[in-house]
Design a protein around this motif. Structure first.
Motif, PDB file in Angstrom:
ATOM      1  N   VAL A 139      55.067  73.649  26.157  1.00  0.00           N
ATOM      2  CA  VAL A 139      54.062  73.259  27.151  1.00  0.00           C
ATOM      3  C   VAL A 139      53.794  71.765  27.015  1.00  0.00           C
ATOM      4  O   VAL A 139      53.437  71.294  25.934  1.00  0.00           O
ATOM      5  CB  VAL A 139      52.750  74.043  26.959  1.00  0.00           C
ATOM      6  N   HIS A 140      54.004  71.042  28.084  1.00  0.00           N
ATOM      7  CA  HIS A 140      53.768  69.604  28.057  1.00  0.00           C
ATOM      8  C   HIS A 140      52.272  69.319  28.110  1.00  0.00           C
ATOM      9  O   HIS A 140      51.537  69.914  28.904  1.00  0.00           O
ATOM     10  CB  HIS A 140      54.455  68.923  29.241  1.00  0.00           C
ATOM     11  N   ASN A 141      51.827  68.417  27.278  1.00  0.00           N
ATOM     12  CA  ASN A 141      50.451  67.935  27.368  1.00  0.00           C
ATOM     13  C   ASN A 141      50.334  66.948  28.519  1.00  0.00           C
ATOM     14  O   ASN A 141      51.266  66.182  28.796  1.00  0.00           O
ATOM     15  CB  ASN A 141      50.041  67.246  26.064  1.00  0.00           C
ATOM     16  N   MET A 142      49.185  66.964  29.164  1.00  0.00           N
ATOM     17  CA  MET A 142      48.925  66.020  30.252  1.00  0.00           C
ATOM     18  C   MET A 142      47.687  65.208  29.900  1.00  0.00           C
ATOM     19  O   MET A 142      46.660  65.769  29.513  1.00  0.00           O
ATOM     20  CB  MET A 142      48.717  66.773  31.569  1.00  0.00           C
ATOM     21  N   LEU A 143      47.809  63.910  30.007  1.00  0.00           N
ATOM     22  CA  LEU A 143      46.684  63.008  29.754  1.00  0.00           C
ATOM     23  C   LEU A 143      45.922  62.826  31.061  1.00  0.00           C
ATOM     24  O   LEU A 143      46.461  62.307  32.042  1.00  0.00           O
ATOM     25  CB  LEU A 143      47.193  61.657  29.249  1.00  0.00           C
ATOM     26  N   VAL A 144      44.661  63.270  31.067  1.00  0.00           N
ATOM     27  CA  VAL A 144      43.842  63.168  32.267  1.00  0.00           C
ATOM     28  C   VAL A 144      42.520  62.494  31.933  1.00  0.00           C
ATOM     29  O   VAL A 144      42.029  62.573  30.804  1.00  0.00           O
ATOM     30  CB  VAL A 144      43.565  64.554  32.895  1.00  0.00           C
ATOM     31  N   SER A 264      54.687  67.511  22.767  1.00  0.00           N
ATOM     32  CA  SER A 264      54.444  68.738  23.513  1.00  0.00           C
ATOM     33  C   SER A 264      54.067  69.870  22.571  1.00  0.00           C
ATOM     34  O   SER A 264      54.342  69.838  21.375  1.00  0.00           O
ATOM     35  CB  SER A 264      55.686  69.116  24.320  1.00  0.00           C
ATOM     36  N   GLN A 265      53.464  70.889  23.142  1.00  0.00           N
ATOM     37  CA  GLN A 265      53.086  72.070  22.382  1.00  0.00           C
ATOM     38  C   GLN A 265      54.223  73.095  22.439  1.00  0.00           C
ATOM     39  O   GLN A 265      54.936  73.171  23.433  1.00  0.00           O
ATOM     40  CB  GLN A 265      51.823  72.703  22.967  1.00  0.00           C
ATOM     41  N   TRP A 266      54.359  73.865  21.383  1.00  0.00           N
ATOM     42  CA  TRP A 266      55.312  74.967  21.416  1.00  0.00           C
ATOM     43  C   TRP A 266      54.619  76.253  20.978  1.00  0.00           C
ATOM     44  O   TRP A 266      53.637  76.241  20.253  1.00  0.00           O
ATOM     45  CB  TRP A 266      56.540  74.687  20.554  1.00  0.00           C
ATOM     46  N   TYR A 267      55.169  77.347  21.446  1.00  0.00           N
ATOM     47  CA  TYR A 267      54.590  78.662  21.202  1.00  0.00           C
ATOM     48  C   TYR A 267      55.699  79.647  20.847  1.00  0.00           C
ATOM     49  O   TYR A 267      56.831  79.525  21.322  1.00  0.00           O
ATOM     50  CB  TYR A 267      53.863  79.178  22.449  1.00  0.00           C
ATOM     51  N   GLY A 268      55.358  80.630  20.031  1.00  0.00           N
ATOM     52  CA  GLY A 268      56.340  81.648  19.676  1.00  0.00           C
ATOM     53  C   GLY A 268      55.677  82.847  19.031  1.00  0.00           C
ATOM     54  O   GLY A 268      54.514  82.792  18.627  1.00  0.00           O
ATOM     55  N   ILE A 269      56.411  83.930  18.928  1.00  0.00           N
ATOM     56  CA  ILE A 269      55.905  85.175  18.378  1.00  0.00           C
ATOM     57  C   ILE A 269      56.362  85.346  16.931  1.00  0.00           C
ATOM     58  O   ILE A 269      57.531  85.144  16.610  1.00  0.00           O
ATOM     59  CB  ILE A 269      56.376  86.381  19.213  1.00  0.00           C
TER      60      ILE A 269
END
Length: 338
Positions: A139-144, A264-269
């Motif tokens: 998941v890409h981080n977005m700077l807002v 970026s963020q990463w995710y997994g099980i």
């Protein structure tokens, strides 16, 4: 009549033979039990623990995957949030669960790569307490920024921060969260100072940004795109190596003057250590099949994420590399838990 002793060499030979035969039988029995467990898996509802508050990227991905796994495994997948201590509470609870494949945790860059350096006494070991199953997504981080911030580009934001040191407050889902680490990495690279305001999860952090109580955040794009499209936030950059399909006009940080920057963020099980390999392999197959559906890739792409699956071994190696990378940043910048 003289009794024959049972303590001589012949008896020793018999004992050794019996022990070896017993051990072999036990091994066959254990192997058979593992195979049977794998063949009958699952045998009850599956719990998928999200170690953060509802509403963030972790929760969104868990529910998306859970719906797919229910169809494949023929048992309900219950997604349950167990937040606390930067995700350590929920992850620790899964480390103590039965190693039978019925309790899963949504692993994350924060809980498996950052927390080991941030917290001296975790209720789990990110390597020894778990069996990695598969990656799920990046998941890409977005700077807002809030619309009141007078910056239309990342470079303008940096100039404003340099002229007003400490004036900008940025929100995150907590100390050591992906948003916190991404902003620390950017501030470290840009040489700017901002005030960190940690929240108990991404959702309340985004809410306060919308209300103008903080000025910016650098978190997962799925939490922000709708607000950017509505004009209630202004996107300045994304953290990935390429632009987002759902926001093609927003440049990457690398394009904005910081070559090579990626956060970026990463995710997994993952499942508790000791879970039979056959069950891990079954889960890996079902997860990779679920995430390979074209509609999943399309939906994630529009929301600022991309499918990323792996073998268990590949996921284990990835965690090790990320622990070294982000652990170094934590130590070098002096990030401390509350």
């Amino acid at each position: 009549m003289q009794n024959k002793s049972l303590s001589g060499p012949a008896h020793s030979t018999i004992n050794r033979r019996q022990i070896l035969m017993g051990a072999a039988a036990f091994g066959l029995s254990a192997g058979y039990s593992v195979r049977v467990a794998a063949q009958t898996y699952p045998s009850q509802n599956i719990l998928l623990v999200v170690p953060f508050t509802p509403g963030g990227s972790t929760d969104i991905l868990a529910r998306l995957l859970g719906q797919r796994l229910e169809g494949a495994l023929k048992y309900p997948v219950i997604v349950e949030s167990r937040p606390g201590a930067g995700g350590s509470v929920g992850v620790g609870s899964v480390a103590r669960a039965a190693a039978d494949g019925h309790t899963l945790v949504m692993g994350h860059i924060g809980t498996f790569a950052v927390n080991p350096a941030l917290y001296p006494k975790l209720p789990y070991d990110p390597v020894k307490s778990f069996e990695p199953v598969s990656g799920i997504a990046n998941v890409h981080n977005m700077l807002v920024v809030h619309p009141d911030v007078p910056a239309k580009t990342l470079q303008e934001l940096i100039e404003y921060a340099k002229q007003n040191p400490g004036k900008l407050n940025y929100a995150s889902g907590g100390i050591g969260s992906a948003a916190h680490i991404a902003m620390v990495a950017l501030a470290d690279r840009a040489g700017i100072t901002m005030t960190h305001v940690p929240y108990r999860g991404t959702a309340p952090a985004v809410t306060d940004l919308l209300g103008g109580r903080v000025q910016l955040t650098f978190t997962g794009a799925p939490n922000l795109l709708q607000h950017v499209e509505a004009g209630t936030m202004r996107a300045l950059a994304v953290s990935g190596s390429s632009r987002l399909k759902g926001a093609p006009n927003v440049p990457t940080v690398a394009e904005s003057g910081f070559p090579g920057f990626e956060a970026s963020q990463w995710y997994g099980i993952l499942v508790p250590a000791g879970t039979p390999k056959a069950i891990v392999d079954r889960l890996n197959t079902e997860i990779r099949t679920a995430m390979a559906a074209p509609e999943i890739a399309e939906r994630l792409s529009l929301e600022g994420a991309e499918v990323w699956t792996s073998t268990p071994a590949e996921f284990r190696d990835h965690i090790a590399k990320e622990m070294a990378r982000w652990g170094d940043l934590v130590k070098r910048t002096g990030i401390k838990p509350e």
